[in-house]
Design an enzyme around this catalytic site. Structure first.
Site, PDB file in Angstrom:
ATOM      1  N   LEU A  20      67.028 -15.794  28.069  1.00 62.04           N
ATOM      2  CA  LEU A  20      66.061 -16.438  28.976  1.00 62.04           C
ATOM      3  C   LEU A  20      64.795 -16.846  28.221  1.00 62.04           C
ATOM      4  CD1 LEU A  20      65.325 -17.321  31.828  1.00 62.04           C
ATOM      5  CD2 LEU A  20      64.423 -15.027  32.256  1.00 62.04           C
ATOM      6  N   LYS A 119      48.400  -5.646  34.863  1.00 57.75           N
ATOM      7  CA  LYS A 119      49.505  -4.700  34.673  1.00 57.75           C
ATOM      8  C   LYS A 119      50.157  -4.357  36.004  1.00 57.75           C
ATOM      9  CE  LYS A 119      48.801  -3.108  30.282  1.00 57.75           C
ATOM     10  NZ  LYS A 119      49.712  -2.713  29.253  1.00 57.75           N
ATOM     11  N   GLY A 445      39.137  -4.633  13.498  1.00 55.31           N
ATOM     12  CA  GLY A 445      40.164  -4.161  12.570  1.00 55.31           C
ATOM     13  C   GLY A 445      41.016  -5.250  11.962  1.00 55.31           C
ATOM     14  N   SER A 446      41.795  -5.943  12.785  1.00 51.22           N
ATOM     15  CA  SER A 446      42.723  -6.910  12.199  1.00 51.22           C
ATOM     16  C   SER A 446      42.030  -8.237  11.922  1.00 51.22           C
ATOM     17  CB  SER A 446      43.914  -7.117  13.130  1.00 51.22           C
ATOM     18  OG  SER A 446      43.478  -7.523  14.401  1.00 51.22           O
ATOM     19  N   ASP A 613      41.742   3.868  17.391  1.00 47.63           N
ATOM     20  CA  ASP A 613      41.832   2.962  18.543  1.00 47.63           C
ATOM     21  C   ASP A 613      42.545   3.613  19.716  1.00 47.63           C
ATOM     22  OD1 ASP A 613      40.679   0.673  17.346  1.00 47.63           O
ATOM     23  OD2 ASP A 613      42.547   0.246  16.285  1.00 47.63           O
ATOM     24  N   CYS A 657      40.212  -1.874  24.986  1.00 49.51           N
ATOM     25  CA  CYS A 657      40.427  -3.289  25.310  1.00 49.51           C
ATOM     26  C   CYS A 657      40.196  -3.604  26.774  1.00 49.51           C
ATOM     27  CB  CYS A 657      41.851  -3.685  25.007  1.00 49.51           C
ATOM     28  SG  CYS A 657      42.181  -3.779  23.291  1.00 49.51           S
ATOM     29  N   HIS A 708      40.600 -14.018  22.530  1.00 50.71           N
ATOM     30  CA  HIS A 708      41.894 -14.549  22.992  1.00 50.71           C
ATOM     31  C   HIS A 708      41.958 -16.067  22.927  1.00 50.71           C
ATOM     32  CE1 HIS A 708      41.846 -10.498  24.813  1.00 50.71           C
ATOM     33  NE2 HIS A 708      43.094 -10.531  24.402  1.00 50.71           N
TER      34      HIS A 708
END
Ligand code: GLN
Ligand code: ZN
Length: 768
Positions: A20, A119, A445-446, A613, A657, A708
């Site tokens: 899918l 969520k 961090g990233s 984190d 987050c 984002h």
């Protein structure tokens, strides 16, 4: 005893090989036509029904399939389509996907963002949040579930349509911007549209309809919800020829049971995994002529069920009902949250491990075996015996229980959970040791995981790049990244996380007690799937995981601290499939000890700032308020266990987050971190409201821009946000940083954004 039915509440949609995903993404890319998408999806549904029937399930759910999300499907079906999407293509497939993921199309002059995503209860699945306007109207807009019913019937299956109930649909929705009415206040207008849909289902030959009302697992205000549910089901019962199975899942019905049991429906589903405590009350309160659907097979985990244990519960229910009404054997919730099948793991995982696991396909078989056993045990005796052997082998295996790990955790005294001195004293010592300027700048961090980084990793995994070559590549990326941060004037640097695909997977791969599946994908949102690690046994750290990288990184910078970067125990737990043979808190404690050892080793290697984190601490919060306290207690404990092994001068950071932490504020304070960085920029400074109410005394870096989006934030907008923050947070406690890690961004926008961020802090220092 024909009154035993076997079924599941829903099946994963993606397909055995994520077909899918390929179809839908192909359609977005213009490579798959709408007709091909529809045809491919039809084929998938047929395969999934055939699979269920092949194990002997007596009825299959239909309507559980979705191109993107079942909440969006439910909203779409009753015409909850905000105006900005209606312009797209008169509310067809394009509009559906515009609601799912936004649409920018110059040729038709459309530029709309997607609906908000949230969520789904306490799962890692995200649903699209419908928006209800004050002048909201409803109309039957899609007959998807009717069409799927016809499809299944044409193939000869006994099929049960699944729809999201109107009370849950409205409760999960939000008030549209510019409106003020509560979504639930529109219920009376919505009911007739559902009734129309139910009429069509009856005309298409439905007998039972499954109405999912998962909000029944939440704390509900009885004064509002009892009348709402009564009104709905009074109207629904007027549709002739239909029977309703009312379902909820993910927790106990608890206090909602007494009135839910009295609703005019024909059957009630119980999640007997997470809501096992409902059994006795349910047997007492659910009228004797109603079906009880016993959700005995866990849809949320990947362990083989203990069939004897579940059979005993089933038998208890059957005995109590005295054959007055049928009993169904069911999954606890939809199998949406389980990977598709264990078959691809054969040859990848060893036989013993395979014997312990059960994915969606195997869970179907477990349902079928339970149902068969209730009718005639001897017919499935061999299968029950095999199950009992596998279950017992997991209980006694030396791979699972490692006494040294258990003993170590059990032997800790309270000094393992406390820093040596309170924050205010540590702060002075850290200031002297770190010599940071006012308003220190840092990142989370990233740094960008560019195509080059991903390519090098893929080549290394294929063997096309040697270990040495790969390491040289990573070292050079890391060095460049650190030198660049130094150059633009950031104060606390990071190594960039180029060696990590994922912040949980990386640690899982280095720890004992974890395994990784080959195809254990579960849907996270839309076409996105995640492949959570499986924590099967006691967790320990055989060797240091990040010390070499941290030492190398610190050497790359002459005089600035480089943060050690770790993932916290709650997040590792939350984003994995967790063993079910000991409390989650205990598994989290073992992970915490492993992280603690790493923290201590980092400190010994000369790392002065260490970030642990915990982006998932909020999502682990239980559904019922009565359960908050216990969860928050152990999640704070394990974080402290992981982080308190260091000296006073070592600065512990953590990162979250989300900004919506009213409910967990006290817990956040109790973590006793020296610095927290937190998402903030998208939330209309919601965080500041919480800070005002609860106060926060340690150092804090609310994010100055959203990571984002590729958009570069200007100096002016970040300066304005930073000035607003200074009204709530004492200057000496305030940090400047982005909302989250930068791994999904490109270098061009990162460079510009962070350069702007540094100038905001520099200017603020001057004017302070
Ligand atoms: N350190 C991680 C990163 O920057 C944190 C990610 C997260 O919070 N989800 O990528
Ligand atoms: Zn984050």
């Amino acid at each position: 005893m024909s009154f035993i039915k076997s079924t599941i509440l829903g099946f994963p949609r993606m397909g055995s090989d994520r077909q899918l995903k390929k179809l839908v993404e192909g359609y977005w890319a213009g490579k798959v036509t709408e007709a091909e998408l529809a045809e491919g999806s039809k084929k998938l549904r047929a395969e999934h029904w055939a699979l269920q029937a092949s194990y002997g399930l007596t009825e299959v759910p239909v309507g559980d399939f979705s191109y993107y999300d079942h909440v969006l499907d439910a909203a779409f079906a009753v015409g909850i389509i905000p105006e900005r999407y209606q312009q797209v293509d008169n509310s067809g497939t394009l509009a559906y996907f515009a609601m799912s993921r936004g649409l920018q199309n110059k040729s038709i002059n459309v530029d709309v963002p997607s609906l908000e995503m949230k969520k789904w209860f306490d799962t890692n699945y995200h649903y699209m949040v419908p928006e209800i306007a004050d002048d909201q109207t409803f109309a039957l807009h899609s007959t998807k579930v009717v069409d799927e019913l016809k499809e299944a019937k044409a193939l000869g299956y006994a099929a049960r349509p699944v729809i999201l109930g109107p009370v849950s649909l409205l409760t999960l929705s939000k008030t549209a911007k510019g409106s003020s009415s509560k979504p639930i206040s529109h219920l009376t207008k919505l009911i007739p549209v559902y009734v129309e849909l139910l009429g069509q289902l009856a005309a298409a030959g439905a007998e039972w309809v499954q109405i999912d009302e998962p909000i029944l697992a939440l704390d509900l205000d009885t004064a509002v919800f009892e009348p709402a549910f009564s009104q709905v089901y009074a109207e629904f019962s007027k549709v002739s020829g239909l029977k309703y199975l009312l379902t909820s899942y993910f927790d106990r019905l608890g206090s909602n049971l007494s009135w839910a049991a009295a609703l005019p429906v024909h059957g009630i589903h119980l999640d007997l995994v997470r809501g096992a405590s409902d059994v006795d009350a349910a047997l007492e309160k659910i009228p004797a002529d109603k079906v009880i659907s016993a959700g005995l097979i866990n849809g949320r985990n990947i362990w083989k069920a203990n069939l004897e244990k579940q059979l005993a519960i089933l038998q208890k229910i059957i005995d109590a009902r005295k054959a007055a009404a049928p009993v169904w054997v069911n999954s606890s919730c939809s199998l949406l949250h389980s990977p598709h099948s264990l078959k691809p793991e054969v040859g990848h995982l060893d036989d013993e491990m395979l014997g312990w696991l059960s994915f969606a396909e195997e869970k179907i078989e477990e349902v079928a075996i339970l149902a068969a056993a209730a009718v005639n045990r001897s017919a499935v005796d061999a299968k029950l015996k095999t199950n009992a052997e596998k279950v017992a082998s997991r209980q006694t295996s030396e791979r699972i229980t490692r006494p040294a790990v258990q003993q170590r955790l059990a032997s800790l005294d309270k000094t393992f959970y406390e820093r040596k001195v309170p924050f205010t004293e540590r702060q002075k010592l850290q200031r002297a040791a770190l010599k940071l300027p006012l308003f220190p700048t840092t990142t989370i961090g990233s740094f960008p995981q560019t195509a080059e980084v991903r390519k090098a990793r893929a080549q290394f995994r294929k063997g096309a790049l040697s270990e040495r070559e790969y390491k040289e590549f990573l070292d050079s990326e890391t060095r460049k990244c650190i030198e660049w941060q130094d150059e633009i004037g950031l104060d606390v640097l990071v190594h960039g996380e180029f060696e990590r695909t994922d912040m949980v997977e990386f640690f899982g791969e280095h720890l004992e007690g974890f395994i990784f599946t080959k195809k254990g994908w579960v849907q996270s949102y839309g076409s996105r799937c995640v492949k959570p690690p499986v924590i099967f046994g006691d967790v320990s750290r055989p060797h240091a995981m990040t010390v070499d990288v941290a030492r190398f990184s610190q050497d790359c910078s002459k005089n600035k601290p480089v943060k050690g970067m770790l993932t916290g125990p709650v997040t590792i737990l939350q984003w994995s499939f967790v063993r079910d043979d000991q409390p989650r808190s205990q598994t989290a404690g073992q992970i915490a000890l492993a992280i603690r050892d790493e923290v201590v080793d980092l400190e010994a290697a000369g790392i002065k700032v260490i970030q642990v984190d915990e982006p998932a601490i909020r999502e682990g919060l239980p559904l019922r308020k009565a359960d908050y306290e216990a969860y928050l207690k152990w999640s704070v404990d394990v974080f402290r266990l992981a982080t308190t092994g260091v000296n006073n001068e070592t600065q512990i950071h953590t990162h979250f987050c989300y900004s919506d932490f009213n409910e967990i504020f006290t817990a956040i304070k109790s973590l006793d971190a020296d610095v927290i960085t937190i998402e903030n920029s998208k939330s209309d400074l919601k965080l500041l409201g919480a800070l005002e109410v609860h106060g926060y005394a340690a150092e804090i870096g609310p994010g100055l821009y959203d990571i984002h989006s590729p958009r570069v934030p200007s100096v002016e907008e970040m300066a304005a946000r930073f000035a607003a923050l200074q009204k709530y947070i004492p200057a000496e406690n305030l940090w400047a940083n982005p909302d989250c890690g930068l791994k999904t961004r490109g270098w061009a926008e990162v460079k510009e954004s962070l350069t702007n961020l540094v100038s905001v802090a520099v200017a603020a220092r001057k004017s302070h």
